[in-house]
Design an enzyme around this catalytic site. Structure first.
Site, PDB file in Angstrom:
ATOM      1  N   GLU A 151       0.670  -1.022  -0.149  1.00  0.00           N
ATOM      2  CA  GLU A 151       0.598   0.103  -0.200  1.00  0.00           C
ATOM      3  C   GLU A 151       0.826   0.988   0.160  1.00  0.00           C
ATOM      4  OE1 GLU A 151      -2.702   0.172   2.954  1.00  0.00           O
ATOM      5  OE2 GLU A 151      -3.866  -1.453   2.466  1.00  0.00           O
ATOM      6  N   PHE A 245      14.153  -3.750   4.957  1.00  0.00           N
ATOM      7  CA  PHE A 245      13.781  -3.703   5.935  1.00  0.00           C
ATOM      8  C   PHE A 245      13.868  -3.988   7.115  1.00  0.00           C
ATOM      9  CE2 PHE A 245       8.323  -5.048   4.519  1.00  0.00           C
ATOM     10  CZ  PHE A 245       8.766  -4.062   3.740  1.00  0.00           C
ATOM     11  N   LEU A 246      14.686  -3.584   7.394  1.00  0.00           N
ATOM     12  CA  LEU A 246      15.756  -3.016   8.931  1.00  0.00           C
ATOM     13  C   LEU A 246      15.448  -2.383   9.227  1.00  0.00           C
ATOM     14  CD1 LEU A 246      19.034  -4.908   7.168  1.00  0.00           C
ATOM     15  CD2 LEU A 246      17.045  -6.413   9.032  1.00  0.00           C
ATOM     16  N   ALA A 248      13.792  -0.115  12.427  1.00  0.00           N
ATOM     17  CA  ALA A 248      13.427  -0.878  13.897  1.00  0.00           C
ATOM     18  C   ALA A 248      12.779   0.142  13.496  1.00  0.00           C
ATOM     19  CB  ALA A 248      14.886  -1.009  14.774  1.00  0.00           C
ATOM     20  N   GLY A 249      11.615  -0.771  14.667  1.00  0.00           N
ATOM     21  CA  GLY A 249      10.410   0.604  14.666  1.00  0.00           C
ATOM     22  C   GLY A 249       9.680   0.758  15.599  1.00  0.00           C
ATOM     23  N   GLY A 253       2.367  -3.119  10.694  1.00  0.00           N
ATOM     24  CA  GLY A 253       0.164  -3.762  11.212  1.00  0.00           C
ATOM     25  C   GLY A 253       0.206  -3.843   9.627  1.00  0.00           C
ATOM     26  N   CYS A 256      -2.050  -7.071   5.924  1.00  0.00           N
ATOM     27  CA  CYS A 256      -1.581  -7.795   4.896  1.00  0.00           C
ATOM     28  C   CYS A 256      -0.597  -8.651   6.127  1.00  0.00           C
ATOM     29  CB  CYS A 256      -0.492  -7.872   4.419  1.00  0.00           C
ATOM     30  SG  CYS A 256      -1.810  -7.480   2.997  1.00  0.00           S
ATOM     31  N   LYS A 259      -2.123 -10.375   9.383  1.00  0.00           N
ATOM     32  CA  LYS A 259      -3.123 -11.688   9.070  1.00  0.00           C
ATOM     33  C   LYS A 259      -2.478 -12.738   8.246  1.00  0.00           C
ATOM     34  CE  LYS A 259      -5.746 -10.394   4.824  1.00  0.00           C
ATOM     35  NZ  LYS A 259      -5.088 -11.521   4.062  1.00  0.00           N
ATOM     36  N   ARG A 323      -5.787  -0.885   9.179  1.00  0.00           N
ATOM     37  CA  ARG A 323      -6.381  -2.088   9.415  1.00  0.00           C
ATOM     38  C   ARG A 323      -4.799  -1.963  10.403  1.00  0.00           C
ATOM     39  NH1 ARG A 323      -8.288  -4.810   4.926  1.00  0.00           N
ATOM     40  NH2 ARG A 323      -7.182  -2.854   3.545  1.00  0.00           N
TER      41      ARG A 323
HETATM   42  C1  UGA Z   1       3.167  -6.050   2.643  1.00  0.00           C
HETATM   43  C2  UGA Z   1       3.898  -6.101   1.434  1.00  0.00           C
HETATM   44  O1  UGA Z   1       5.139  -5.386   2.031  1.00  0.00           O
HETATM   45  C3  UGA Z   1       3.739  -6.034   0.609  1.00  0.00           C
HETATM   46  O2  UGA Z   1       4.922  -7.222  -0.361  1.00  0.00           O
HETATM   47  C4  UGA Z   1       2.330  -7.506  -0.031  1.00  0.00           C
HETATM   48  O3  UGA Z   1       1.909  -7.607  -1.308  1.00  0.00           O
HETATM   49  C5  UGA Z   1       1.066  -7.208   0.743  1.00  0.00           C
HETATM   50  O4  UGA Z   1       2.074  -6.945   2.381  1.00  0.00           O
HETATM   51  C6  UGA Z   1       1.040  -7.891   1.146  1.00  0.00           C
HETATM   52  O5  UGA Z   1       0.449  -9.116   1.493  1.00  0.00           O
HETATM   53  O6  UGA Z   1      -0.833  -7.470   0.765  1.00  0.00           O
HETATM   54  P1  UGA Z   1       1.866  -3.047   2.739  1.00  0.00           P
HETATM   55  O7  UGA Z   1       1.250  -4.641   4.495  1.00  0.00           O
HETATM   56  O8  UGA Z   1       1.340  -2.357   2.643  1.00  0.00           O
HETATM   57  O9  UGA Z   1       2.590  -4.558   1.924  1.00  0.00           O
HETATM   58  O10 UGA Z   1       3.492  -2.376   4.396  1.00  0.00           O
HETATM   59  P2  UGA Z   1       4.631  -2.613   4.289  1.00  0.00           P
HETATM   60  O11 UGA Z   1       5.356  -1.837   3.315  1.00  0.00           O
HETATM   61  O12 UGA Z   1       5.090  -3.767   4.159  1.00  0.00           O
HETATM   62  O13 UGA Z   1       4.766  -2.735   5.819  1.00  0.00           O
HETATM   63  C7  UGA Z   1       4.103  -3.348   6.635  1.00  0.00           C
HETATM   64  C8  UGA Z   1       4.166  -3.379   8.046  1.00  0.00           C
HETATM   65  O14 UGA Z   1       5.836  -3.243   8.707  1.00  0.00           O
HETATM   66  C9  UGA Z   1       4.017  -1.460   8.491  1.00  0.00           C
HETATM   67  O15 UGA Z   1       3.607  -1.725   9.485  1.00  0.00           O
HETATM   68  C10 UGA Z   1       5.800  -0.811   8.198  1.00  0.00           C
HETATM   69  O16 UGA Z   1       5.537   0.093   9.053  1.00  0.00           O
HETATM   70  C11 UGA Z   1       6.218  -1.951   8.567  1.00  0.00           C
HETATM   71  N1  UGA Z   1       7.606  -1.977   8.683  1.00  0.00           N
HETATM   72  C12 UGA Z   1       8.248  -2.041   7.740  1.00  0.00           C
HETATM   73  C13 UGA Z   1       8.606  -2.060   9.798  1.00  0.00           C
HETATM   74  O17 UGA Z   1       8.355  -1.811  11.188  1.00  0.00           O
HETATM   75  N2  UGA Z   1      10.902  -1.739   9.572  1.00  0.00           N
HETATM   76  C14 UGA Z   1      10.492  -1.641   7.603  1.00  0.00           C
HETATM   77  O18 UGA Z   1      11.404  -1.715   7.666  1.00  0.00           O
HETATM   78  C15 UGA Z   1       9.417  -1.979   6.941  1.00  0.00           C
END
Ligand code: UGA
Length: 426
Positions: A151, A245-246, A248-249, A253, A256, A259, A323
């Protein structure tokens, strides 16, 4: 050019429909929500996804929105399933919307391919195939074409994918789905249906594992005086590891990860396997959201009667999606501690999701008179904020930066007691 029916006008269905229309295909998007379809017909986009309104408008002549199954499937060569698969009480994916769509295909007389975009447990494709066969729909093929868009960047991700995964029972169905993607550059992975289903779940699990891993490293950094931002940079430069994806926080949420992790955990458990690593990833994430409360208490003592501002409610920036957002858990915990919660988000509808909080239209308003602030979502507005002014307005200038968005030294010179995640306390 092909005719594509897309079932589901949510984040995935609308992006899929708009992007296929942009490739020149005729697309009919079908949903069961009359308000949603009416809005789309009027040219209104019911969700916030950067670039989607423009893409839908630009391809309006190739896009139709309908409530009517017969209209959607008429002459369709591809029947994309992009409906929600939320977790049930047991953690298994709720496939009722998927089965409803499959049952609605009874009237399809032309050869077509059902393409599963919704995230489903491994084995779902085989069950759908069985049901189609049982009903005499052997002229309908089946393929799994999982979705990897995130997203906020969904359109870019669709157009420039790291890979396109296509799993099919029949080679010709896989070929047809591959052809449908002509015009999109990216490696194509062709495989069996079960493997395609597993690629989706495993990819998300790998990403979540990295997040929980770096969050645990952050927690050890806090205990030992290292700075996780520097650590992540140094670790991520290793080509075998990579930098993404490294960050920290306060935990992941969204619609995806939470769930899908439950669904994979449950899928393994139902098959008699205890997926230890995934269980740990989930647990680390739950604890990570709650650590903020401890940080606030270290500074403020009891939170009873204290006013805490949550900056950002969406689960990540550039989306209105809340969500499974960490903000919801934080707000719930703060209220349970007796704090007074106020919040700001530029797009998420705080009034709808947090009736127990006071919602403000600007970050400075939310901070006015507060005892502490928690930066929950890394919105660009927060980088631009006049933090010296914010410090003056707060009753007590304490900031817990849950995304390590800001420069600790700058915040400290602006008058803040600043706490990041995994960064040495100043
Ligand atoms: C995620 C995947 O990145 C997509 O490839 C996948 O298609 C999608 O789920 C899905 O299954 O539909 P999305 O949930 O939209 O996409 O967002 P992300 O950018 O992946 O972030 C997910 C969560 O991880 C967020 O809360 C974000 O703040 C957190 N995050 C991400 C971290 O805490 N640290 C990071 O380094 C990266």
């Amino acid at each position: 050019m092909s005719r594509v029916a897309v079932f589901g006008a949510g984040y995935v269905g609308l992006v899929t429909g708009a992007c296929f229309a942009d490739l020149g295909h005729e697309v009919v998007v079908r949903d069961v929500l009359p308000d949603r379809i009416d809005a789309l017909r009027r040219g209104e986009v019911p969700i916030f996804e950067p670039g989607l309104d423009e893409l839908l408008a630009r391809n309006a002549e190739r896009l139709t929105f309908t409530l009517d199954v017969a209209e959607a499937v008429r002459d369709a060569e591809f029947l994309y399933v992009a409906v929600g698969t939320p977790p049930t009480y047991s953690g298994d994916a709720d496939l009722s919307a998927v089965w409803t769509v499959v049952d609605e295909l009874q009237g399809v007389e032309q050869p077509a391919v059902v393409v599963m975009k919704s995230t489903v447990p491994v084995g779902t494709g085989a069950k759908v195939r069985h049901r189609l066969d049982e009903r005499g729909l052997t002229h309908i093929g089946y393929a799994s074409n999982p979705e990897f868009t995130a997203e906020g960047t969904a359109i870019r991700d669709f157009r420039h994918p790291d890979r396109i995964v296509i799993g099919a029972f029949d080679l010709v169905d896989g070929d047809a789905v591959e052809e449908l993607h002509r015009g999109i550059e990216g490696p194509i992975v062709r495989c069996d249906v079960a493997s395609a289903e597993m690629i989706k779940l495993a990819a998300n699990a790998a990403l979540m594992t990295r997040i929980s891993f770096i969050n645990e490293i952050a927690n050890v950094c806090e205990a030992t005086g290292a700075d996780v931002v520097r650590v992540a940079e140094g670790v991520g430069l290793d080509r075998r590891i990579g930098p993404s994806f490294l960050r920290a926080g306060i935990g992941y949420g969204g619609s995806c990860f939470p769930k899908d992790s439950l669904a994979l955990k449950q899928l393994a458990a139902n098959s008699g396997y205890h997926f230890q690593l995934l269980n740990a990833v989930i647990e680390v994430n739950e604890l990570q959201k709650r650590r903020v409360i401890g940080k606030l208490k270290q500074h403020l003592g009891s939170l009873r009667g204290k006013s805490v501002a949550l900056l950002g409610l969406a689960f990540k920036p550039n989306t209105d999606d809340t969500r499974e957002a960490p903000s919801l858990v934080l707000a719930g915990r703060l209220v349970a501690e007796g704090a007074d919660v106020r919040a700001w988000d530029p797009v998420a509808d705080g009034r709808a999701i947090l009736p127990q909080a006071t919602i403000h239209d600007s970050p400075l308003e939310a901070l006015d008179g507060a005892d502490a602030a928690v930066l929950v979502t890394e919105w660009p507005e927060l980088v631009e904020l006049d933090w010296a002014e914010a410090a003056r307005r707060m009753r007590n200038a304490l900031l817990v930066d849950g995304r390590n968005l800001l420069d600790p030294e700058e915040l400290r010179s602006a008058g803040f007691a600043y706490e990041g995640i995994g960064r040495a306390a100043g």
